[in-house]
Scaffold this active site. Structure first.
Site, PDB file in Angstrom:
ATOM      1  CB  CYS A 107     -37.992  82.170  36.151  1.00 30.88           C
ATOM      2  SG  CYS A 107     -39.065  83.296  35.267  1.00 30.88           S
ATOM      3  CB  CYS A 110     -38.449  85.244  38.147  1.00 35.95           C
ATOM      4  SG  CYS A 110     -39.828  84.221  37.642  1.00 35.95           S
TER       5      CYS A 110
END
Length: 187
Positions: A107, A110
């Site tokens: 991600c 993230c």
């Protein structure tokens, strides 16, 4: 404060201007600085005296880092449900909230958010403990326990249960501000 200057005279001038503007803005100031051709002076209203500030002292003030507080605190990983239970039990004994960042290594948001979360962890260093869970490296039972559907998800846990969460699908600085407000609500 740090100023990059090729010439020490520029550094000296900038710090003197900063001090003068800072102290000039106080209505009942206890001191203020004034730059003259011979150097930078500071006036102490209580003692009614002028004090010359050396250029060396200004360089130290401008470039010396503050080691009294960390700037980044690395988040600790949570590996499985038993580890989460131990962390929650310890936090309950200390009556301290914990923050868990549920993330994935694939991600992009993230990945961008993690260093900012570690800086935020330094801001709340003694008040709250920060952890992270990489959802691809842990058993799915842990992910189900956190009730995670989107990444990144930042949850605040207190007294053994999840109190509030922020789902970080938008800009990282906005997520950090939402997390900061969430932390302040529970401290």
């Amino acid at each position: 404060m740090s100023i990059l200057a090729a010439n020490p005279q520029i550094l000296f001038t900038e710090v003197c201007k900063r001090d003068y503007q800072h102290h000039q803005s106080w209505s009942n100031s206890s001191c203020f600085s004034l730059q003259k051709t011979a150097g930078c002076f500071q006036f102490d209203c209580r003692n009614r005296s002028w004090k010359k500030i050396s250029r060396r002292d200004l360089r130290v003030e401008a470039f010396w880092p503050d080691f009294s507080r960390p700037t980044v605190v690395e988040m600790e990983p949570i590996n499985d449900c038993d580890h989460l239970d131990q962390i929650l039990l310890r936090a309950k004994e200390l009556s301290q909230p914990i923050l868990i960042d549920w993330m994935a290594s694939w991600c992009r948001k993230c990945i961008y958010l993690k260093p900012m979360m570690e800086k935020l962890a330094a801001e709340f260093d003694t008040k709250i403990k920060f952890y992270y869970v990489d959802v691809n490296k842990v058993p799915q039972a842990l992910v189900k326990r956190g009730n995670i559907t989107k990444m990144p998800t930042i949850q605040l846990w207190k007294d053994g249960e999840m109190k509030e969460e922020v789902i970080g699908g938008h800009k990282a600085w906005l997520v950090i501000e939402e997390v900061r407000e969430m932390i302040k609500k529970f401290l």
